[in-house]
Design a protein around this motif. Structure first.
Motif, PDB file in Angstrom:
ATOM      1  N   ARG A 270       0.828  -1.206   0.000  1.00  0.00           N
ATOM      2  CA  ARG A 270       0.000   0.000   0.000  1.00  0.00           C
ATOM      3  C   ARG A 270       0.864   1.259   0.000  1.00  0.00           C
ATOM      4  NH1 ARG A 270      -2.981  -1.200   4.520  1.00  0.00           N
ATOM      5  NH2 ARG A 270      -3.757  -3.096   3.626  1.00  0.00           N
ATOM      6  N   TRP A 271       1.902   1.277   0.831  1.00  0.00           N
ATOM      7  CA  TRP A 271       2.799   2.432   0.871  1.00  0.00           C
ATOM      8  C   TRP A 271       3.558   2.579  -0.443  1.00  0.00           C
ATOM      9  CZ3 TRP A 271       2.697   6.496   3.740  1.00  0.00           C
ATOM     10  CH2 TRP A 271       2.150   6.443   5.006  1.00  0.00           C
ATOM     11  N   ALA A 272       3.952   1.471  -1.037  1.00  0.00           N
ATOM     12  CA  ALA A 272       4.665   1.541  -2.314  1.00  0.00           C
ATOM     13  C   ALA A 272       3.751   2.078  -3.420  1.00  0.00           C
ATOM     14  CB  ALA A 272       5.202   0.164  -2.681  1.00  0.00           C
ATOM     15  N   ALA A 273       2.495   1.655  -3.406  1.00  0.00           N
ATOM     16  CA  ALA A 273       1.549   2.174  -4.401  1.00  0.00           C
ATOM     17  C   ALA A 273       1.331   3.673  -4.206  1.00  0.00           C
ATOM     18  CB  ALA A 273       0.226   1.427  -4.303  1.00  0.00           C
ATOM     19  N   PHE A 274       1.273   4.094  -2.961  1.00  0.00           N
ATOM     20  CA  PHE A 274       1.154   5.523  -2.673  1.00  0.00           C
ATOM     21  C   PHE A 274       2.355   6.279  -3.236  1.00  0.00           C
ATOM     22  CE2 PHE A 274       2.250   8.960   0.348  1.00  0.00           C
ATOM     23  CZ  PHE A 274       1.191   9.816   0.077  1.00  0.00           C
ATOM     24  N   CYS A 275       3.539   5.705  -3.066  1.00  0.00           N
ATOM     25  CA  CYS A 275       4.748   6.353  -3.593  1.00  0.00           C
ATOM     26  C   CYS A 275       4.771   6.352  -5.119  1.00  0.00           C
ATOM     27  CB  CYS A 275       5.993   5.665  -3.044  1.00  0.00           C
ATOM     28  SG  CYS A 275       6.224   5.958  -1.282  1.00  0.00           S
ATOM     29  N   CYS A 276       4.178   5.321  -5.727  1.00  0.00           N
ATOM     30  CA  CYS A 276       4.106   5.273  -7.192  1.00  0.00           C
ATOM     31  C   CYS A 276       3.255   6.414  -7.739  1.00  0.00           C
ATOM     32  CB  CYS A 276       3.529   3.938  -7.657  1.00  0.00           C
ATOM     33  SG  CYS A 276       4.640   2.545  -7.453  1.00  0.00           S
ATOM     34  N   VAL A 277       2.362   6.940  -6.925  1.00  0.00           N
ATOM     35  CA  VAL A 277       1.545   8.087  -7.330  1.00  0.00           C
ATOM     36  C   VAL A 277       2.211   9.391  -6.893  1.00  0.00           C
ATOM     37  CG1 VAL A 277      -0.689   9.224  -6.989  1.00  0.00           C
ATOM     38  CG2 VAL A 277      -0.580   6.748  -7.288  1.00  0.00           C
ATOM     39  N   LEU A 278       2.765   9.399  -5.696  1.00  0.00           N
ATOM     40  CA  LEU A 278       3.321  10.625  -5.126  1.00  0.00           C
ATOM     41  C   LEU A 278       4.568  11.104  -5.870  1.00  0.00           C
ATOM     42  CD1 LEU A 278       3.211  12.730  -2.823  1.00  0.00           C
ATOM     43  CD2 LEU A 278       4.728  11.199  -1.538  1.00  0.00           C
ATOM     44  N   VAL A 279       5.495  10.202  -6.153  1.00  0.00           N
ATOM     45  CA  VAL A 279       6.768  10.598  -6.779  1.00  0.00           C
ATOM     46  C   VAL A 279       6.552  11.255  -8.139  1.00  0.00           C
ATOM     47  CG1 VAL A 279       8.943   9.699  -7.715  1.00  0.00           C
ATOM     48  CG2 VAL A 279       8.178   8.981  -5.453  1.00  0.00           C
ATOM     49  N   PRO A 280       5.785  10.653  -9.059  1.00  0.00           N
ATOM     50  CA  PRO A 280       5.575  11.337 -10.343  1.00  0.00           C
ATOM     51  C   PRO A 280       4.859  12.689 -10.198  1.00  0.00           C
ATOM     52  CG  PRO A 280       4.959   9.049 -10.523  1.00  0.00           C
ATOM     53  CD  PRO A 280       5.219   9.300  -9.090  1.00  0.00           C
ATOM     54  N   THR A 281       3.938  12.767  -9.227  1.00  0.00           N
ATOM     55  CA  THR A 281       3.244  14.039  -8.997  1.00  0.00           C
ATOM     56  C   THR A 281       4.229  15.122  -8.582  1.00  0.00           C
ATOM     57  OG1 THR A 281       1.280  12.809  -8.317  1.00  0.00           O
ATOM     58  CG2 THR A 281       1.382  15.136  -7.704  1.00  0.00           C
ATOM     59  N   VAL A 282       5.117  14.790  -7.673  1.00  0.00           N
ATOM     60  CA  VAL A 282       6.131  15.753  -7.226  1.00  0.00           C
ATOM     61  C   VAL A 282       7.069  16.111  -8.370  1.00  0.00           C
ATOM     62  CG1 VAL A 282       8.111  16.042  -5.672  1.00  0.00           C
ATOM     63  CG2 VAL A 282       5.980  15.064  -4.805  1.00  0.00           C
ATOM     64  N   LEU A 283       7.435  15.116  -9.188  1.00  0.00           N
ATOM     65  CA  LEU A 283       8.319  15.397 -10.321  1.00  0.00           C
ATOM     66  C   LEU A 283       7.673  16.374 -11.301  1.00  0.00           C
ATOM     67  CD1 LEU A 283       9.810  11.847 -11.052  1.00  0.00           C
ATOM     68  CD2 LEU A 283      10.984  13.830 -10.075  1.00  0.00           C
ATOM     69  N   VAL A 284       6.384  16.178 -11.574  1.00  0.00           N
ATOM     70  CA  VAL A 284       5.692  17.084 -12.489  1.00  0.00           C
ATOM     71  C   VAL A 284       5.606  18.478 -11.881  1.00  0.00           C
ATOM     72  CG1 VAL A 284       3.442  17.574 -13.568  1.00  0.00           C
ATOM     73  CG2 VAL A 284       4.422  15.292 -13.712  1.00  0.00           C
ATOM     74  N   CYS A 285       5.370  18.563 -10.577  1.00  0.00           N
ATOM     75  CA  CYS A 285       5.305  19.874  -9.906  1.00  0.00           C
ATOM     76  C   CYS A 285       6.641  20.608  -9.971  1.00  0.00           C
ATOM     77  CB  CYS A 285       4.880  19.699  -8.455  1.00  0.00           C
ATOM     78  SG  CYS A 285       3.151  19.240  -8.277  1.00  0.00           S
ATOM     79  N   TYR A 286       7.727  19.859  -9.979  1.00  0.00           N
ATOM     80  CA  TYR A 286       9.050  20.484 -10.040  1.00  0.00           C
ATOM     81  C   TYR A 286       9.546  20.684 -11.474  1.00  0.00           C
ATOM     82  CZ  TYR A 286       9.864  20.640  -5.065  1.00  0.00           C
ATOM     83  OH  TYR A 286       9.790  20.969  -3.733  1.00  0.00           O
ATOM     84  N   GLY A 287       8.708  20.427 -12.463  1.00  0.00           N
ATOM     85  CA  GLY A 287       9.052  20.780 -13.831  1.00  0.00           C
ATOM     86  C   GLY A 287       9.590  19.662 -14.696  1.00  0.00           C
ATOM     87  N   VAL A 288       9.558  18.434 -14.227  1.00  0.00           N
ATOM     88  CA  VAL A 288      10.005  17.309 -15.063  1.00  0.00           C
ATOM     89  C   VAL A 288       8.890  17.012 -16.060  1.00  0.00           C
ATOM     90  CG1 VAL A 288      10.665  14.856 -15.010  1.00  0.00           C
ATOM     91  CG2 VAL A 288      11.421  16.390 -13.204  1.00  0.00           C
ATOM     92  N   SER A 289       9.259  16.560 -17.237  1.00  0.00           N
ATOM     93  CA  SER A 289       8.251  16.298 -18.268  1.00  0.00           C
ATOM     94  C   SER A 289       7.290  15.187 -17.822  1.00  0.00           C
ATOM     95  CB  SER A 289       8.929  15.889 -19.579  1.00  0.00           C
ATOM     96  OG  SER A 289       9.519  14.619 -19.434  1.00  0.00           O
ATOM     97  N   LEU A 290       6.108  15.235 -18.400  1.00  0.00           N
ATOM     98  CA  LEU A 290       5.083  14.247 -18.065  1.00  0.00           C
ATOM     99  C   LEU A 290       5.520  12.839 -18.479  1.00  0.00           C
ATOM    100  CD1 LEU A 290       2.263  13.831 -16.899  1.00  0.00           C
ATOM    101  CD2 LEU A 290       1.345  14.182 -19.190  1.00  0.00           C
TER     102      LEU A 290
END
Length: 106
Positions: free
Chosen positions: A22-42
């Motif tokens: 469950r925590w890993a799945a949460f991180c699978c959503v959280l990490v890309p969201t943070v990356l997009v917020c910091y300007g990494v391409s989609l």
């Protein structure tokens, strides 16, 4: 004066593999969201999410396999295996020469 101790209650054991997954799945959503917020391409964020999901799936499979192995070891400790050459009783022999009465005896 402390209260007398009672017998421990049978509580269900927590499913740690599900918690970790469950925590890993949460991180699978959280990490890309943070990356997009910091300007990494989609595209990079999506590929990161897919990579994390693959690692999560592999770890989950390994953890489940480890749990099954640990359960098997606990079961063997309760009822140990008798070994390769153990005898279970009369008539349990394999191989060798036997006179079953089907062959003529002189």
């Amino acid at each position: 004066m402390p209260a007398p101790r009672t017998a421990p209650q049978n509580r269900p054991k927590p499913d740690t593999v599900s918690d970790v997954t469950r925590w890993a799945a949460f991180c699978c959503v959280l990490v890309p969201t943070v990356l997009v917020c910091y300007g990494v391409s989609l595209a990079a964020a999506i590929s990161t999410a897919l990579g994390l999901a693959a690692v999560t799936a592999a770890c989950r499979a390994l953890l489940r396999q480890s749990e099954r192995g640990a359960a098997r070891l606990r079961a063997e400790e309760i009822a140990p295996h008798r070994g390769r050459h153990s005898r279970t009783g009369a008539g349990a022999h394999r191989g060798g020469r036997h006179s079953d009465g089907n062959t003529p005896v002189d």
